[in-house]
Design a protein around this motif. Structure first.
Motif, PDB file in Angstrom:
ATOM      1  N   MET A 305      64.443 -18.302  -1.848  1.00  0.00           N
ATOM      2  CA  MET A 305      63.866 -19.270  -0.925  1.00  0.00           C
ATOM      3  C   MET A 305      62.347 -19.191  -1.029  1.00  0.00           C
ATOM      4  SD  MET A 305      64.515 -19.701   3.194  1.00  0.00           S
ATOM      5  CE  MET A 305      66.266 -20.028   2.963  1.00  0.00           C
ATOM      6  N   LEU A 306      61.728 -20.260  -1.500  1.00  0.00           N
ATOM      7  CA  LEU A 306      60.279 -20.293  -1.674  1.00  0.00           C
ATOM      8  C   LEU A 306      59.604 -20.670  -0.367  1.00  0.00           C
ATOM      9  CD1 LEU A 306      60.077 -22.168  -5.104  1.00  0.00           C
ATOM     10  CD2 LEU A 306      60.015 -19.701  -4.702  1.00  0.00           C
ATOM     11  N   CYS A 307      58.538 -19.955  -0.044  1.00  0.00           N
ATOM     12  CA  CYS A 307      57.774 -20.242   1.164  1.00  0.00           C
ATOM     13  C   CYS A 307      56.296 -20.115   0.811  1.00  0.00           C
ATOM     14  CB  CYS A 307      58.163 -19.286   2.282  1.00  0.00           C
ATOM     15  SG  CYS A 307      57.381 -19.675   3.852  1.00  0.00           S
ATOM     16  N   LEU A 308      55.838 -21.043  -0.008  1.00  0.00           N
ATOM     17  CA  LEU A 308      54.462 -21.020  -0.485  1.00  0.00           C
ATOM     18  C   LEU A 308      53.635 -22.047   0.275  1.00  0.00           C
ATOM     19  CD1 LEU A 308      55.265 -20.708  -4.303  1.00  0.00           C
ATOM     20  CD2 LEU A 308      55.014 -18.902  -2.591  1.00  0.00           C
ATOM     21  N   ASP A 309      52.323 -22.019   0.057  1.00  0.00           N
ATOM     22  CA  ASP A 309      51.432 -22.906   0.804  1.00  0.00           C
ATOM     23  C   ASP A 309      51.784 -24.371   0.575  1.00  0.00           C
ATOM     24  OD1 ASP A 309      50.145 -20.724   1.744  1.00  0.00           O
ATOM     25  OD2 ASP A 309      48.406 -20.861   0.431  1.00  0.00           O
ATOM     26  N   SER A 310      51.459 -25.202   1.571  1.00  0.00           N
ATOM     27  CA  SER A 310      51.827 -26.616   1.507  1.00  0.00           C
ATOM     28  C   SER A 310      50.743 -27.486   0.877  1.00  0.00           C
ATOM     29  CB  SER A 310      52.132 -27.137   2.923  1.00  0.00           C
ATOM     30  OG  SER A 310      51.004 -26.952   3.769  1.00  0.00           O
ATOM     31  N   ASP A 311      49.626 -26.871   0.437  1.00  0.00           N
ATOM     32  CA  ASP A 311      48.585 -27.667  -0.206  1.00  0.00           C
ATOM     33  C   ASP A 311      48.996 -27.983  -1.642  1.00  0.00           C
ATOM     34  OD1 ASP A 311      48.231 -25.287  -1.562  1.00  0.00           O
ATOM     35  OD2 ASP A 311      46.350 -24.762  -0.579  1.00  0.00           O
ATOM     36  N   ARG A 312      48.149 -28.751  -2.353  1.00  0.00           N
ATOM     37  CA  ARG A 312      48.498 -29.191  -3.703  1.00  0.00           C
ATOM     38  C   ARG A 312      48.735 -28.015  -4.648  1.00  0.00           C
ATOM     39  NH1 ARG A 312      48.233 -34.043  -6.130  1.00  0.00           N
ATOM     40  NH2 ARG A 312      47.238 -34.902  -4.278  1.00  0.00           N
ATOM     41  N   ALA A 313      47.863 -26.988  -4.534  1.00  0.00           N
ATOM     42  CA  ALA A 313      48.021 -25.814  -5.402  1.00  0.00           C
ATOM     43  C   ALA A 313      49.311 -25.076  -5.085  1.00  0.00           C
ATOM     44  CB  ALA A 313      46.824 -24.877  -5.236  1.00  0.00           C
TER      45      ALA A 313
END
Length: 571
Positions: A305-313
């Motif tokens: 389950m990925l939980c990375l930042d919601s910005d473009r990067a």
């Protein structure tokens, strides 16, 4: 103590430590006939499916289809390779390991041990420096970390001095080359021969490998003027960024039990999630998700389950990580984070809010469809985004059935047809799955048998090996030789599952006739196979008009038919 190495050391450990001793600290075992039984340490379950055979020194978990010996068990539980498992068990048994080899190899091992000692001393130095009255401690508390969490993760402080750690460790006998090799100090670019601490005025996070050994550090800047907010150790003999996941040493058991790992980007994200009870969380350490990372995760679960930042990067990183995980055969979901928020923000404000976000996690395909649909209102731009980001993910999915399901979902999302989406799939090369070698067929057929005959042959051999030295095994050997006319396959390796199923089927002390029904089934199958072959030979002889061969084949056919009829009448 006598110094031994290689296979001798392995056997010495096995002789000193029974498999029950090794497994008992991890699994509550109870006697069950000739075995010990307990709840699987690899999966959540209510009915025990984990069995240990003290006689053979082996275990098998029916719920996860994995088994082995003391060493493979420690490898699975501690996330180490064979050498790591040998080291753990040798220490437990009080056996010294002396690896044979060249002087150069021994010197290299000694060097690595010195680096480990230096990292351990550095961790103690940093943690001792982090007093409750320091700015670093206040910063950690401000970010939401409790006193207990700070202590549990052994956070530390790198003092605001150029040579504080260097002077402390050199006073304990470490050399500048050793400290440099450990990534703790560095040489000044503009003044060769001058060394200084790599980490200064930073909140320190120890990075540990899956076995819990400190191999590196991440330092969070305490001064707003510091250009690098986070600073990681360089790669060393101990630390390879592509092989180490922050928090894996503490998360592996929860990942195994819950069946999935949550992947985040930062140290605070991870520690705050652990503090809130999401103990199956792991984090990257300044690098992209690698195939080695995925292999490490897959030791414990096949779901990510990925939980990375919601910005473009962050979204770009999610797409790259997801594709790598899909190609590795994993199932991938993603948590959609609120704009401008990271996991640390959410869980600090309300742990229940993160729970709800995790419950709403979508498959990675549906996640990106939702994100792109919200971002791109122009239909043409949306189609291009789907082609560039989502379709490569579909190609990476291993299951054809899942691929078809995702194609239907995409078609509905972009107002198209499944056929059009399928034609648009990029022609990407997907690495083929490695095929596992098959052992002798098992009782349950967990390995795919070539025929019913091979299944029943495997059953007989498994019982013979499971009850070696008993009257039952002796009778089965004698009858096997009579039925087949040979005994050359009785020593073939048998799948652990088959051996355990044999023991569960026939109990602790079966008599010599306990396998008679199995023998009758096996003999019937052997005779049926011979009868089929005789039938083919008879048809061939008839087609060729060879009267002598017809007579011989007919004689064999009738004899086998009579034997089979007699056997069936007995049953």
């Amino acid at each position: 103590m006598k110094e031994m190495a290689g296979e001798d050391t392995v056997q010495q450990v096995k002789d000193k430590l029974s498999i029950v001793e090794v497994i008992s600290p991890y699994v509550k075992l109870t006697k069950a006939g000739k075995y010990y039984r307990g709840l699987s340490p690899f999966n959540k379950e209510k009915t025990p499916s984990f069995y240990v055979n003290p006689e053979r020194g082996s275990y098998y978990c029916f719920s996860s289809s994995q088994g082995g010996d003391q060493f493979s068990f420690i490898q699975a539980m501690e996330g180490v390779d064979f050498k790591g498992a040998l080291k753990i068990l040798a220490e437990k048994a009080g056996i010294e390991i002396v690896y044979q080899g060249s002087a150069e190899n021994r010197a290299s091992k000694d060097r690595v041990e010195r680096l480990r000692e230096a990292m351990g001393k550095a961790e103690v130095y940093f943690s001792t420096a982090l007093g409750e009255g320091t700015d670093a401690y206040a910063y950690a508390a401000k970010r939401g970390l409790t006193k207990e969490t700070i202590a549990a993760w052994n956070l530390g402080l790198a003092p605001d001095g150029w040579r504080s750690l260097l002077e402390s460790l050199t006073s304990e006998g470490f050399t500048l080359p050793e400290l440099t090799a450990a990534g703790l100090v560095k040489e000044a670019d503009e003044k060769r021969g001058t060394f200084y601490d790599r980490f200064r005025n930073r909140l320190m996070f120890p990075i540990r490998d899956a076995a819990g050994r400190t191999v590196a550090f991440t330092g969070r800047a305490l001064s707003p003027d510091d250009q690098a907010k986070y600073l990681n150790s360089p790669e060393t003999d101990l630390f390879k960024k592509s092989e180490v996941l922050f928090g894996m040493d503490r998360a592996k058991d929860a990942i195994r039990q819950r069946g999935f790992a949550i992947l985040v980007e930062g140290q605070f994200d991870l520690i705050l999630l652990h503090q809130a009870g999401f103990t199956n969380t792991i984090a990257l350490s300044g690098t992209a998700l690698s195939t080695q990372h995925l292999s490490l995760i897959k030791r414990y679960a096949d779901n990510l389950m990925l939980c990375l930042d919601s910005d473009r990067a962050g979204l770009a990183a999610s797409a790259k990580s997801a594709r790598a995980a899909l190609l590795a055969g994993m199932r991938v979901k993603a948590i959609r984070m609120p704009e401008g928020k990271d996991p640390a923000d959410i869980v600090s404000e309300d742990a229940h809010a993160f729970t709800n976000l995790a419950k709403d996690a979508k498959s990675i395909i549906e996640f990106f469809l939702a994100v792109l649909s919200a971002q791109e209102k122009d239909e043409t731009r949306l189609l291009r985004a789907v082609e560039g980001i989502v379709l490569p993910l579909v190609v990476a999915v291993k299951s054809s059935l899942e691929q078809n399901r995702f194609i239907d979902i995409i078609a509905r999302a972009v107002n198209s047809t499944p056929e059009a989406v399928r034609r648009a799939l990029p022609r990407l090369e997907v690495a083929p799955e490695e095929k596992s070698p098959l052992s002798v067929s098992t009782l349950s057929g967990s390995a795919v048998p070539s025929s019913v005959l091979e299944v029943r042959r495997g059953m007989v051999i498994a019982v013979i090996q499971a009850y070696a030295g008993t009257a039952l095994a002796d009778r089965l050997k004698t009858e096997y030789t009579r039925i087949t006319g040979a005994d050359d396959s009785l020593d073939l390796p048998v799948d652990e599952r088959a051996l355990f199923e044999a023991g569960l089927t026939y109990g602790e002390t079966p008599d010599q006739h306990a396998g008679d029904e199995l023998l009758q089934m096996f003999e019937q199958t052997v005779l049926s196979a011979k009868l089929n072959e005789a039938t083919k030979q008879l048809r061939t002889a008839e087609a060729q008009g060879d009267q002598e061969s017809i007579t011989e084949a007919m004689h064999t056919f009738r004899a086998l038919s009579a034997q089979l009829a007699t056997l069936n009448s007995v049953r």
